[in-house]
Write a protein that holds these residues in place. Sequence first.
Motif, PDB file in Angstrom:
ATOM      1  N   GLY A   1      13.238  -5.951  -0.571  1.00 30.21           N
ATOM      2  CA  GLY A   1      14.125  -4.888   0.057  1.00 30.21           C
ATOM      3  C   GLY A   1      13.627  -3.861   0.393  1.00 30.21           C
ATOM      4  O   GLY A   1      13.826  -3.542   1.768  1.00 30.21           O
ATOM      5  N   GLY A   2      12.416  -3.333  -0.167  1.00 30.49           N
ATOM      6  CA  GLY A   2      11.219  -2.506   0.363  1.00 30.49           C
ATOM      7  C   GLY A   2      10.764  -2.967   1.675  1.00 30.49           C
ATOM      8  O   GLY A   2      10.198  -2.246   2.483  1.00 30.49           O
ATOM      9  N   TRP A   3       9.964  -4.016   1.916  1.00 30.55           N
ATOM     10  CA  TRP A   3       9.516  -5.164   2.941  1.00 30.55           C
ATOM     11  C   TRP A   3      10.653  -4.820   3.525  1.00 30.55           C
ATOM     12  O   TRP A   3       9.843  -4.643   5.128  1.00 30.55           O
ATOM     13  N   ALA A   4      12.164  -5.248   4.252  1.00 32.06           N
ATOM     14  CA  ALA A   4      12.710  -5.414   4.647  1.00 32.06           C
ATOM     15  C   ALA A   4      13.042  -3.966   5.449  1.00 32.06           C
ATOM     16  O   ALA A   4      13.535  -3.486   6.493  1.00 32.06           O
ATOM     17  N   ALA A   5      13.218  -2.467   4.985  1.00 36.12           N
ATOM     18  CA  ALA A   5      13.300  -1.640   5.046  1.00 36.12           C
ATOM     19  C   ALA A   5      12.560  -1.238   5.727  1.00 36.12           C
ATOM     20  O   ALA A   5      12.627  -0.052   7.243  1.00 36.12           O
ATOM     21  N   GLN A   6      11.248  -1.499   5.358  1.00 33.77           N
ATOM     22  CA  GLN A   6       9.760  -1.121   6.258  1.00 33.77           C
ATOM     23  C   GLN A   6       9.697  -1.590   7.354  1.00 33.77           C
ATOM     24  O   GLN A   6       9.284  -1.760   8.787  1.00 33.77           O
ATOM     25  N   LYS A   7       9.712  -2.799   7.750  1.00 37.30           N
ATOM     26  CA  LYS A   7      10.386  -3.671   9.295  1.00 37.30           C
ATOM     27  C   LYS A   7      11.498  -2.837   9.636  1.00 37.30           C
ATOM     28  O   LYS A   7      11.337  -2.925  11.189  1.00 37.30           O
ATOM     29  N   ILE A   8      12.432  -3.263   8.959  1.00 41.30           N
ATOM     30  CA  ILE A   8      14.332  -3.457  10.236  1.00 41.30           C
ATOM     31  C   ILE A   8      14.274  -1.414  10.259  1.00 41.30           C
ATOM     32  O   ILE A   8      15.018  -1.339  10.800  1.00 41.30           O
ATOM     33  N   GLY A   9      14.168  -1.556   8.956  1.00 42.05           N
ATOM     34  CA  GLY A   9      15.002   0.819   9.085  1.00 42.05           C
ATOM     35  C   GLY A   9      15.306   0.717   7.679  1.00 42.05           C
ATOM     36  O   GLY A   9      16.469  -0.347   7.968  1.00 42.05           O
ATOM     37  N   GLY A  10      15.373   1.734   6.877  1.00 38.59           N
ATOM     38  CA  GLY A  10      16.396   1.384   6.079  1.00 38.59           C
ATOM     39  C   GLY A  10      17.889   1.329   6.375  1.00 38.59           C
ATOM     40  O   GLY A  10      18.927   1.239   5.428  1.00 38.59           O
ATOM     41  N   ARG A  11      18.188   2.544   7.025  1.00 39.49           N
ATOM     42  CA  ARG A  11      19.783   2.492   7.825  1.00 39.49           C
ATOM     43  C   ARG A  11      20.772   0.853   7.839  1.00 39.49           C
ATOM     44  O   ARG A  11      21.499   0.874   7.050  1.00 39.49           O
ATOM     45  N   LYS A  12      19.678   0.612   8.755  1.00 35.60           N
ATOM     46  CA  LYS A  12      19.966  -0.992   9.158  1.00 35.60           C
ATOM     47  C   LYS A  12      20.189  -2.021   7.870  1.00 35.60           C
ATOM     48  O   LYS A  12      21.275  -2.237   7.214  1.00 35.60           O
TER      49      LYS A  12
END
Length: 442
Positions: free
Chosen positions: A66-77
């Motif tokens: 989840g942290g990786w995805a938020a970093q790469k894609i954006g926490g909002r999305k």
Amino acid sequence: MKALKFPKRYLIVILTFISTCVCYIERVGFSIAYTIAADSAGVNQSSKGMMLSAFYYGYACSQVPGGWAAQKIGGRKVLLLSFVLWSSTCFLVPLDPNRVVILVIARLLVGVAQGFIFPSIHTVLAQWVPPHERSRSVSLTTSGMYLGAATGMLFLPSLVKFKGPQSVFLAEASLGIMWSLLWFNYASDPPRSEHPKATAAGFGESLLPVKGIQRIKMENEGSTVRSAKIPWKKILISLPVWAIVVNNFTFHYALYVLMNWLPTYFELGLQLSLQEMGSSKMLPYLNMFIFSNIGGVVADHLITMRILSVTKTRKFLNTIGFAVASLALIALPIFRSSSGAVFCSSVALGFLALGRAGFAVNHMDIAPRYAGILMGVSNTAGTLAGIIGVDLTGRLLEAAKSSYSDLSGPESWRAVFLIPGLLCIFSSVVFLLFATGERIFD
């Protein structure tokens, strides 16, 4: 036409507060609805325990991703995707205790989806909230958990009584979808104009997700190329990071043990009826809500008024919170009345929540760009603490029952509350020695 003088970051914080509130209504709601349905269907205690714990296994698995995805894609999305996924699962899955496989898969899915929430929230807040507002913003957001737990415990049993267990699933799904629509309509990434000094302050546009490489202007008008790779090695060997991880583990060990076993302590340890206790059993969670926000306001005041440095502020509140909580946990078995036990557990959980203004905000102090990833790492430890603590407590009580024939004496519960009490002391010492409020990750 001028916009209303209500900063967008305040709206973002309010929406994240509502999101954590809704999530904990869902968690409490499932345990209430499933327990009632399972008891009616004659499901044994060990099967119930397996079902209730399925969520945490999924939750533990998705923290770091989840942290990786938020970093790469954006926490909002990622936050929006998480809510849509768990809400849809609640809406589609029937609450039938006899369909074990389907329910286990559903709880794993909900756990995985909700595991993305807190890393995403920390990424969003690191982008939007300036350093001098972080403590109260994070404290308000996380206090939604406790208000959600209290709200769920207060109202959902009545919903089950009048509309049946399945109605809880539908209510939770409706809340999740309504929040998703609000987030979709009102949330956004911070525009560059909103934070002209973003890089210097450590938030804003400079923290938005980057793809491939990132070009940074130098003072001599030259440029350099920085890789957007996550510094995993530096994160894993950093003592300040481990100080956060240790304290997150302890916080959730104590929280999950009390959440799951305090009702049993009231009923078997003190021979009290939960129904007769009324709303008083919700006081520990309401106390967490209050003290969490007190901690945030106090921390920001100490930092803004330059009374203490960021490092000293974090250590001060973390130490006070965990030290008082330790005393309350160790003393809890001594109290043999309803009012005494509620008071002691309220003090323990309230001061644990106060301590969150220390360790829980520290992710954004030391690594604002990677706040979501650090939150994922430390929250994984917290989730594992819950799994370990809840299971170990059951084993300790089984052993106590063999030794003392029942669980009505204080000696049967001493070890249950002593372990988190000692962990609080150990964790506060670790935080004092190794934590920092300085930014150590670019």
